[in-house]
Design an enzyme around this catalytic site. Sequence first.
Site, PDB file in Angstrom:
ATOM      1  CD  GLU A  88      -2.883  -1.073   2.351  1.00  0.00           C
ATOM      2  OE1 GLU A  88      -2.643  -0.332   3.321  1.00  0.00           O
ATOM      3  OE2 GLU A  88      -3.914  -1.756   2.279  1.00  0.00           O
TER       4      GLU A  88
ATOM      5  CD  GLU B  26      -3.778  -5.726   4.396  1.00  0.00           C
ATOM      6  OE1 GLU B  26      -4.543  -4.837   4.843  1.00  0.00           O
ATOM      7  OE2 GLU B  26      -2.541  -5.579   4.335  1.00  0.00           O
TER       8      GLU B  26
HETATM    9  O1  LIG Z   1      -6.626  -0.959   8.906  1.00  0.00           O
HETATM   10  C1  LIG Z   1      -6.609  -2.339   8.756  1.00  0.00           C
HETATM   11  C2  LIG Z   1      -5.428  -2.766   7.903  1.00  0.00           C
HETATM   12  C3  LIG Z   1      -4.066  -2.546   8.556  1.00  0.00           C
HETATM   13  O2  LIG Z   1      -4.018  -3.151   9.833  1.00  0.00           O
HETATM   14  C4  LIG Z   1      -2.995  -3.127   7.621  1.00  0.00           C
HETATM   15  O3  LIG Z   1      -1.698  -3.138   8.196  1.00  0.00           O
HETATM   16  C5  LIG Z   1      -2.927  -2.331   6.333  1.00  0.00           C
HETATM   17  O4  LIG Z   1      -2.305  -3.072   5.295  1.00  0.00           O
HETATM   18  C6  LIG Z   1      -4.297  -1.852   5.924  1.00  0.00           C
HETATM   19  N1  LIG Z   1      -4.557  -1.160   4.844  1.00  0.00           N
HETATM   20  C7  LIG Z   1      -5.850  -0.851   4.868  1.00  0.00           C
HETATM   21  C8  LIG Z   1      -6.466  -0.063   3.767  1.00  0.00           C
HETATM   22  N2  LIG Z   1      -7.011   1.179   4.125  1.00  0.00           N
HETATM   23  C9  LIG Z   1      -6.494   2.212   4.866  1.00  0.00           C
HETATM   24  C10 LIG Z   1      -7.010   3.467   4.704  1.00  0.00           C
HETATM   25  C11 LIG Z   1      -6.532   4.527   5.451  1.00  0.00           C
HETATM   26  C12 LIG Z   1      -5.537   4.321   6.375  1.00  0.00           C
HETATM   27  C13 LIG Z   1      -5.025   3.052   6.564  1.00  0.00           C
HETATM   28  C14 LIG Z   1      -5.489   1.992   5.796  1.00  0.00           C
HETATM   29  C15 LIG Z   1      -6.428  -1.392   5.981  1.00  0.00           C
HETATM   30  N3  LIG Z   1      -5.427  -2.029   6.630  1.00  0.00           N
END
Ligand SMILES: OC[C@@H]1[C@@H](O)[C@H](O)[C@@H](O)c2nc(CNc3ccccc3)cn21
Length: 446
Positions: free
Chosen positions: A167, A350
């Site tokens: 990401e 994910e």
């Molecule tokens: O937030 C849940 C998970 C996180 O724990 C993971 O480490 C990460 O890969 C992850 N990415 C997202 C996608 N969306 C997102 C949007 C804004 C801020 C952070 C994540 C969610 N998540």
Amino acid sequence: MTRVSFPADFLWGAATAAYQIEGSPLADGAGPSIWQRFSHDPRLMAAKGDTGDVACDHYNRMESDVALMKALGLKAYRFSVAWGRVLPQGTGRVNAAGLAFYERLVDTLIAHDIEPLCTLFHWDMPAALDDRGGWLNPDSAEWFADYARVMFQALDGRVKKWVTLNEPWVVTDGGYLHGALAPGHRNMFEAPIASHNLMRAHGRAVQVYREVGAHQIGLVVNIEPKYPATDSAADAAATARADAYMNRQYLDPAMLGTYPDELREIFGEAWPEWPTDDMALIRQRLDFVGINYYTRNVVTADASWPLNAGPVRQDATYTETGWEVYPQGLTDLLVWFKDRYGDLPLYITENGAAFYDPPQAEDGAVHDPLRVSYLKKHFAAVSDAIAQGVDVRGYMLWSLFDNLEWSLGYSKRFGMVHVNFATQERTPKDSAKLYSQVIATNGAVL
Ligand SMILES: OC[C@@H]1[C@@H](O)[C@H](O)[C@@H](O)c2nc(CNc3ccccc3)cn21
């Protein structure tokens, strides 16, 4: 909705990340990461006092955790490597003890017939490299390539599916523009530079893999499909800006070798002129792309929001992290990917949700009906995309364990396995029991 079905070899697994579960961030010669610094800084960390010092103590419990994965029936496990365990200074000397942990993890997974999927970078850049500019330093592409080479030469063959970055959008938007995530910068001029260097690093790591690797490598992106609130031209334009900024900013360069035109309008003078050679470097042949899907956004033109594009709340269920539950968005984005970028194999790397999980019942059970419902609907959404011809090869549930939800700390629980952080007791929730049945029947139970 058509009947739920999956290809016979569909890869069912779960995902985690090093800093969120391992604990012991400085053990056995490991160097600190930017998340070690960020989580210990009460000025930066939203959940003050929540750090990755212990987390799920996975570093000390790896063997029993893999046994639990086997008991749940997982076919695969997506994990990330803490760069600073392997290279304490980020470059140069390899810390053999740190590398040995990941060799033991991979060997233990294989011994349990669980396929390892290895993410090289899941946000925890070595602090020593941040001191040298981090992703703002153009040398970061070579730092990452050198680290990737160490990992490929140590583990390729045992690991057959590699991910370069997890990401890049979140790293850039959270770490360099809004400051909500490590390293906590808030600078519109830094964000495009960090983003571009992340993608250059991705390109260099894939080039190195083509030199020394023999299996598969890909990129993981978070995609939130954007839907206009109305059919007005203003909402359509706002939706295009939001889609360009989050979704196409990374997939277009990786897959097409170009940036979306909207980014120049969005960043204005903060958007550099990138060298053409860089775009060729970023666009490397990939064996797959990993899609992280959680939610969608409904967008309206609104000057009070960044990009002049604001969210419109829906009459729907929302998770503890404020994300709308919208399974159709997963089907839509998978079809969109195929239509825009072609028929590349895809993995859902994910998908999951944080809900308030009621306390353990008298019998010790953890009932999480909202997560059970969320997962069933998203499994069906994947099946719908496959029925429409999208080549989805697997699904990694986020997450195996309740864990450190970055700056939000331990209060947001995404796990299908409950973790009592006081005792480190693991308890499979109802969602884990559902998942075991889904894996055992390849979805037929749905
Ligand atoms: O937030 C849940 C998970 C996180 O724990 C993971 O480490 C990460 O890969 C992850 N990415 C997202 C996608 N969306 C997102 C949007 C804004 C801020 C952070 C994540 C969610 N998540």
